[in-house]
Design a protein around this motif. Structure first.
Motif, PDB file in Angstrom:
ATOM      1  N   LEU B  81     -10.559 -46.257  51.578  1.00  0.00           N
ATOM      2  CA  LEU B  81     -10.195 -46.607  50.197  1.00  0.00           C
ATOM      3  C   LEU B  81      -9.572 -47.997  50.082  1.00  0.00           C
ATOM      4  CD1 LEU B  81     -10.472 -43.464  50.060  1.00  0.00           C
ATOM      5  CD2 LEU B  81      -8.615 -43.480  48.403  1.00  0.00           C
ATOM      6  N   SER B 135      -9.405 -37.708  57.251  1.00  0.00           N
ATOM      7  CA  SER B 135     -10.814 -37.473  57.596  1.00  0.00           C
ATOM      8  C   SER B 135     -10.996 -37.293  59.092  1.00  0.00           C
ATOM      9  CB  SER B 135     -11.678 -38.645  57.147  1.00  0.00           C
ATOM     10  OG  SER B 135     -11.652 -38.760  55.763  1.00  0.00           O
ATOM     11  N   ALA B 164      -2.247 -32.760  52.740  1.00  0.00           N
ATOM     12  CA  ALA B 164      -3.329 -33.741  52.669  1.00  0.00           C
ATOM     13  C   ALA B 164      -2.806 -35.159  52.926  1.00  0.00           C
ATOM     14  CB  ALA B 164      -3.996 -33.671  51.307  1.00  0.00           C
ATOM     15  N   MET B 166      -2.713 -38.525  51.402  1.00  0.00           N
ATOM     16  CA  MET B 166      -2.961 -39.214  50.136  1.00  0.00           C
ATOM     17  C   MET B 166      -3.752 -40.496  50.266  1.00  0.00           C
ATOM     18  SD  MET B 166       0.654 -39.071  48.182  1.00  0.00           S
ATOM     19  CE  MET B 166       1.580 -39.103  49.710  1.00  0.00           C
ATOM     20  N   GLN B 167      -3.478 -41.264  51.339  1.00  0.00           N
ATOM     21  CA  GLN B 167      -4.090 -42.582  51.466  1.00  0.00           C
ATOM     22  C   GLN B 167      -5.593 -42.514  51.683  1.00  0.00           C
ATOM     23  OE1 GLN B 167      -1.510 -41.436  53.164  1.00  0.00           O
ATOM     24  NE2 GLN B 167       0.151 -42.942  53.301  1.00  0.00           N
ATOM     25  N   GLU B 168      -6.097 -41.297  51.914  1.00  0.00           N
ATOM     26  CA  GLU B 168      -7.552 -41.165  52.025  1.00  0.00           C
ATOM     27  C   GLU B 168      -8.135 -40.474  50.799  1.00  0.00           C
ATOM     28  OE1 GLU B 168      -9.036 -39.951  55.797  1.00  0.00           O
ATOM     29  OE2 GLU B 168      -7.509 -41.070  56.903  1.00  0.00           O
ATOM     30  N   GLY B 169      -7.299 -40.288  49.801  1.00  0.00           N
ATOM     31  CA  GLY B 169      -7.774 -39.775  48.519  1.00  0.00           C
ATOM     32  C   GLY B 169      -8.614 -38.518  48.650  1.00  0.00           C
ATOM     33  N   MET B 170      -9.714 -38.494  47.908  1.00  0.00           N
ATOM     34  CA  MET B 170     -10.565 -37.309  47.883  1.00  0.00           C
ATOM     35  C   MET B 170     -11.205 -37.009  49.226  1.00  0.00           C
ATOM     36  SD  MET B 170     -10.634 -35.426  45.293  1.00  0.00           S
ATOM     37  CE  MET B 170     -12.176 -34.570  45.592  1.00  0.00           C
ATOM     38  N   LEU B 171     -11.330 -38.028  50.073  1.00  0.00           N
ATOM     39  CA  LEU B 171     -11.864 -37.754  51.414  1.00  0.00           C
ATOM     40  C   LEU B 171     -10.935 -36.794  52.142  1.00  0.00           C
ATOM     41  CD1 LEU B 171     -13.091 -41.290  52.469  1.00  0.00           C
ATOM     42  CD2 LEU B 171     -14.508 -39.252  52.110  1.00  0.00           C
ATOM     43  N   SER B 172      -9.657 -36.928  51.854  1.00  0.00           N
ATOM     44  CA  SER B 172      -8.703 -36.016  52.469  1.00  0.00           C
ATOM     45  C   SER B 172      -8.842 -34.617  51.889  1.00  0.00           C
ATOM     46  CB  SER B 172      -7.280 -36.540  52.256  1.00  0.00           C
ATOM     47  OG  SER B 172      -6.342 -35.563  52.610  1.00  0.00           O
ATOM     48  N   LEU B 173      -8.887 -34.520  50.559  1.00  0.00           N
ATOM     49  CA  LEU B 173      -9.015 -33.194  49.947  1.00  0.00           C
ATOM     50  C   LEU B 173     -10.255 -32.462  50.459  1.00  0.00           C
ATOM     51  CD1 LEU B 173      -7.490 -31.478  47.704  1.00  0.00           C
ATOM     52  CD2 LEU B 173      -9.412 -32.047  46.231  1.00  0.00           C
ATOM     53  N   MET B 174     -11.327 -33.214  50.621  1.00  0.00           N
ATOM     54  CA  MET B 174     -12.572 -32.594  51.061  1.00  0.00           C
ATOM     55  C   MET B 174     -12.488 -32.040  52.487  1.00  0.00           C
ATOM     56  SD  MET B 174     -14.979 -32.284  48.903  1.00  0.00           S
ATOM     57  CE  MET B 174     -14.946 -32.578  47.131  1.00  0.00           C
ATOM     58  N   GLN B 175     -11.498 -32.498  53.241  1.00  0.00           N
ATOM     59  CA  GLN B 175     -11.328 -31.947  54.594  1.00  0.00           C
ATOM     60  C   GLN B 175     -10.942 -30.464  54.544  1.00  0.00           C
ATOM     61  OE1 GLN B 175     -12.499 -33.829  57.057  1.00  0.00           O
ATOM     62  NE2 GLN B 175     -12.830 -35.240  55.347  1.00  0.00           N
TER      63      GLN B 175
END
Ligand SMILES: [Zn+2]
Ligand SMILES: [Zn+2]
Lengths: 313, 279, 313, 279
Positions: B81, B135, B164, B166-175
């Motif tokens: 990001l 990720s 999660a 945060m600094q990886e945004g949605m990539l983190s949530l998707m994990q």
């Protein structure tokens, strides 16, 4: 609620309204002036809405006039039979579901159920579901699996409800359970973020074969305010956080989180519910037509690979 | 879903003690010989407080000496990001963390043996960005699940995470979805999956793989939560019970199978795995 | 609590105790008298316990000195790892379960958990489980299925807890769910009624491949008191109802409900925990040895046929 | 688990009305023309109270005219226990009930068509020993499930029962396991099973097949319970909420999918069955 960046649009709209009133009262005809203003208004909308900051998009995604699930149910679906309850503890009205028909398709529709006014929002806990909501969703997904019908998931929530009772009854377990079982669910799953895609509360009904977002919806690991108050130590830096989090549909499409953006009308879904619904309907039918053609084994393999790829270094 | 701060994880040395041979239990404030604290696996001999340990210390506690074969050691976080906050860029934060901890990610994964039985395992480390689920973290946990499936091994994950990243945004949530996809594969193949929840296990980690063990094992007193305590207090505007979100509370509420002292963890896991009769 | 029909036995026992005290105090030796009395006592016990009325059996099944689950755990099993919780709502201490070893067998042990005193009984709700107890039991059965280990179910309950909260959280659903899923559970299931087999609360963990009962346990669709108060309009006719309901092990064996009776020591389990446990252990091992030999498909077919036969006209 | 008395099931005719053309709603006490009451399917036009109806009346409401093929009509209760209570023998009670109701058991079962789609169905009748679950009842419900499995049909059970049949002792209790064995077979074959819960559905019936529908449908105001209200009040020594154990309460608590008026029941069932796309 008026959005501050909408002010130039509002100004023109007010002027048009004024002239229209004059039209009725006086003998002078302002038709041509109105036409000019209406054109200028459209240009203004187009210009503002094609240059929104992420924080402005957040405002639109949360707009109180933005269509909610019940609007979509009546505008998109031919019929809807709501099914209640998790068969364990309660029926959560913040997250509802049922059997719906969409053109020639029969589907299980599940979605966060924000209200259209304060009374409805209190009844529905502002669309913030508790564990019983997620467990109902899973029960309905399994019914869909039995009936071999696709599942549509409409996402619009600030997040899973962070209350004591929800925590006590296993908010974490409920979301984890959904994610695990959705990975193997033997029917197509389509997720659409219509407004706010708030973190775990969103992904709890969001791990689909296809992930769609309306163009001014947001999807984020944490609210901009939450992120700002942790990393900037002050919630007022929410605009900066919104920027950094890349939570808008175009950013997420670029990152490979989304499959597709469903376009909203110029000026946002809150300006035209019908057109928004039509765009959603067309997109859903197209994806249903495609997904229904895929043999089950391939569908599951594709889903597996889609999540295996997420954030792969 | 953001990670929680955990300021009391490091033991504070009482200032009035010149020699650096004492430590203080963060829970009961007892003064303890550093040597004893270490020998006791960073568990307070007075109050049984289980202090944070590193992933390598955990590894030593859980598996037979010399049996570890690491998997995916080179996976590191990436700043997809281009994330910047008040204090600087995520990229710099990654670099600092790597050099400070000597770790490449918030989890180490691999094969190991427990009483001579081969298992796949993932051990999180809270020191690495609060054990947050990035990720790279997700990829390692997911790939190790796949390795377990391929080789027909039980899988053990020891969680220690604020949630999660945060600094990886949605990539983190998707994990969350990604790791649960891995757990679903184990489930499909009927392979045992044991989840060990240590202090703290919260947010996106508790709401994904950590809660899905066939057996959920926790250390005494561990904080296990979905939402942060302060968020909940703001939401409901009332004080929460003292033991709220502790392992003991979650056991009562039905989410933890068993709470075990650190020194008995390996033995318990070995015994549970003995029960699996599926060939 | 002394049973009234035990009085002749008690009388002799008291006399023996008296003589034994005298033996210590005086010079005269009453050894031979004691021997005679002990023989008579055994005869008395044998005579009384071989001619019990159903209502007397009910008293024995409820005897406070009768062994409870924790006694059996320590007397029968080499090890026991208790596993807690239904992963939904709570850990019910009225119905517990865990991984246990029995000789060379590894099993999942589940059972109603009556206490040995008032404090324990309050903590464990007198062995009357709530929905969370039945849901925990089902979770553990599914773990057993995954691990391919047999399930042992020790039944000893007045019934499923008839409280408001239990009703609210779906006592009926929990029991129904267990019965439905047990029908297809892919491991051997052995049910043993050790004390009171109280109606739905018993069968909720009772639909096994093999159903065993201790010789003085009872198993009934309704408590004799409940039956009497409905059909005789007065609970004091409980003895008549107990007779009519055919709730003793020998009657149920004749009716084809049971597979086998596990013999209690003469005078009942409360007189000798160890011997009772030994008999149970032997029986369980024998059945485990047999059931473990049966191929899965045949096991499920046998189970299906066993329940298909129940009460077939 | 014993059946409940239901004294208000029959409509009481007000004594001051000489002509037998009126009835009174047991719920709101409104006086209603008998003809209107019948025409309205024994539903009160004033308060929507759903009165008890017979299994044949229910059949007429649910399936296409002339489409019923009865299964196992000759199964009757048997007095295996030789049960006698204060008022006499179960055997006599069976005889009386059969001659009074013209039914052989508390359920009729068979095939029928709903909007021209063939289904298997079982409809209970409260008049027959309080709709209690005896061996014959269980056998018919079980065998009809097997017939549905054999012919690949959806199964619909309409429950109306006070619970287990005491006079058959453990044979009655075992019908819970037996009927659920049938439901499990349907589940295994992925055949739709819809459960309709009418007033009252309680005890051993609610705790077996009645609660296990893919969709649980209830009539308004129906009493749906496991334990009897009085037993619960004795246990907890406090008054229960007014709507406790009503269909509406159970919907809120998550156990009923949908409540529907009697006159719309067939239409709803037909629509739900339309959703099943499994061949
Ligand atoms: Zn301490
Ligand atoms: Zn009325």
């Amino acid at each position: 609620m008026d959005l501050d960046f909408d002010k130039p649009i509002k100004d023109i709209e007010n002027k048009i309204a004024e002239l229209k009133t004059l039209n009725l009262k006086s003998k002078v005809n302002f038709a041509s002036e109105i036409k000019v203003l209406e054109k200028r208004c459209q240009e203004q909308i187009r210009s503002i809405y094609s240059n929104l900051t992420p924080w402005q998009v957040v405002q639109i995604a949360r707009h109180p006039k933005r269509p909610v699930l019940q609007d979509y149910i009546s505008l998109i679906f031919n019929s809807f039979i709501e099914l209640h309850g998790d068969r364990i503890y309660a029926d959560d009205q913040a997250l509802i579901g049922g059997l719906a028909t969409l053109d020639k398709h029969r589907v299980m529709l599940i979605g966060h159920n924000k209200g259209k006014n304060t009374k409805e929002n209190i009844e529905r806990n502002f669309g913030m579901a508790k564990p019983e909501g997620y467990r109902k969703a899973l029960r309905l997904m399994k019914m869909a699996e039995k009936f071999r019908i696709p599942v549509l998931m409409f996402i619009d929530t600030q997040g899973a409800y962070p209350g004591m009772e929800a925590e006590k009854r296993g908010q974490a377990e409920a979301i984890a359970h959904n994610l695990t079982d959705m990975a193997q669910l033997e029917v197509p799953l389509i997720a659409l973020v219509t407004g706010e895609g708030g973190s775990g509360g969103a992904i709890g009904i969001g791990a689909g074969d296809v992930i769609l977002m309306l163009s001014f919806s947001i999807y984020s690991v944490i609210s901009p305010e939450g992120c700002a108050s942790i990393l900037w130590r002050n919630a007022k830096f929410a605009p900066e956080a919104a920027e950094a989090l890349k939570l808008t549909a175009p950013s997420l499409l670029k990152m490979g989180i989304l499959n597709e953006i469903v376009e909203e009308p110029i000026g946002g879904a809150h300006r035209n519910h019908e057109e928004t619904a039509r765009n959603i309907k067309m997109s859903l039918i197209r994806h249903l037509d495609t997904l229904n053609q895929i043999p089950l084994k391939k569908l599951l393999k594709q889903r597996f690979e889609m999540y295996a790829r997420m954030g792969k270094p | 879903m953001a990670w929680l701060k955990k300021t009391d994880v490091k033991s504070k040395i009482p200032g009035n003690l010149k020699l650096n041979i004492w430590t203080r239990c963060p829970a009961c404030q007892a003064h303890i010989y550093k040597q004893e604290w270490e020998k006791n696996l960073k568990v307070c001999p007075k109050c049984n407080y289980h202090g944070g340990i590193t992933c390598t210390e955990r590894l030593d506690l859980l598996i037979d000496p010399g049996s570890f074969e690491e998997l995916y050691p080179d996976i590191t976080p990436r700043d997809t990001l281009n994330f910047k906050d008040e204090k600087g860029s995520y990229e710099n934060k990654i670099k600092e963390t790597i050099s400070k901890t000597g770790l490449n990610e918030a989890v180490i994964t691999g094969y190991g043996k427990i009483n001579n039985r081969k298992v796949a395992l993932a051990i999180m480390d809270f020191r690495f960005l609060g054990g947050s689920l990035g990720s790279g973290t997700g990829e390692k946990i997911f790939q190790t699940a796949m390795a377990a499936v391929e080789h027909h091994l039980p899988y053990i994950i020891v969680s220690a995470s604020g949630g999660a990243r945060m600094q990886e945004g949605m990539l983190s949530l998707m994990q969350m979805a990604k790791t649960c996809t891995g757990i679903a594969q184990l489930k499909k193949k009927n392979l045992p999956y044991l989840s060990v929840l240590t202090d703290p296990t919260s947010g996106g980690v508790s709401a994904s793989y950590a809660m899905m063990g066939d057996v959920n094992i926790a250390e005494p007193g561990a904080l296990i939560a979905f939402a942060g305590r302060r968020v909940i207090e703001q939401t409901i505007r009332q004080k929460l019970p003292d033991n709220f979100q502790t392992a003991e509370y979650l056991l009562e509420q039905g989410f933890i199978d068993i709470i075990v002292n650190r020194k008995n963890m390996k033995d318990l896991i070995g015994k549970i795995l003995d029960f699996n009769q599926r060939k």
